[in-house]
Design a protein around this motif. Sequence first.
Motif, short mmCIF file in Angstrom:
data_model
loop_
_atom_site.label_atom_id
_atom_site.label_comp_id
_atom_site.label_asym_id
_atom_site.label_seq_id
_atom_site.Cartn_x
_atom_site.Cartn_y
_atom_site.Cartn_z
N THR A 21 0.84 -1.21 0.00
CA THR A 21 0.00 0.00 0.00
C THR A 21 0.87 1.25 0.00
O THR A 21 0.62 2.21 -0.76
N ASP A 22 1.91 1.26 0.83
CA ASP A 22 2.84 2.40 0.87
C ASP A 22 3.51 2.61 -0.48
O ASP A 22 3.65 3.74 -0.95
N SER B 121 2.38 1.67 -3.40
CA SER B 121 1.37 2.12 -4.36
C SER B 121 1.15 3.63 -4.22
O SER B 121 1.08 4.35 -5.21
N MET B 122 1.03 4.09 -2.98
CA MET B 122 0.85 5.53 -2.75
C MET B 122 2.07 6.31 -3.22
O MET B 122 1.94 7.38 -3.84
N ALA B 123 3.26 5.77 -2.95
CA ALA B 123 4.48 6.46 -3.38
C ALA B 123 4.56 6.52 -4.90
O ALA B 123 5.00 7.53 -5.47
N SER B 124 4.12 5.45 -5.57
CA SER B 124 4.18 5.46 -7.04
C SER B 124 3.17 6.45 -7.62
O SER B 124 3.43 7.09 -8.64
N GLN B 125 2.00 6.60 -6.97
CA GLN B 125 1.03 7.59 -7.41
C GLN B 125 1.58 9.01 -7.26
O GLN B 125 1.43 9.85 -8.14
N VAL B 126 2.26 9.28 -6.14
CA VAL B 126 2.88 10.59 -5.92
C VAL B 126 3.96 10.82 -6.97
O VAL B 126 4.06 11.91 -7.56
#
Length: 133
Positions: free
Chosen positions: A110-111, A113-118
């Motif tokens: 999850t972390d 995934s969020m980092a890749s979105q940022v």
Amino acid sequence: MVHSFNRGGLCAVAFVDAQYPMRSAFSVLTKVLDEYQQTFGNSWQNVEFDKSDAWPYLNEALVKYQDPAEADKLLKIQMELDETKHILHKTIDSVLARGEKLDSLVEKSTDLSMASQVFYKQAKKTNQCCTML
């Protein structure tokens, strides 16, 4: 510890240490008396003086029944159940540990995934100024 068993005047005695279960000791004594009566019958009733008969079964029994589980089948089953219970506890502990590891991996995923979105949003903003005509 001393255990004795008397069956109609025929007596068997066992000297065991304190850890040897009483139930197993009496089981051994019963088996020895049964075997003795099968082998010698009631000849012991006519004996008028001390004598020593060679009886190979007694030596075999002494060796075989050093392990109390050999004498008492219920004790043997209980020991097997205890061993199975111990194995199951270890298996459950390892499954729980794996579950904790899976939770950790899901959290890291999850972390990530969020980092890749940022990263994607930052890259998109950065690349907006450079368009080709």
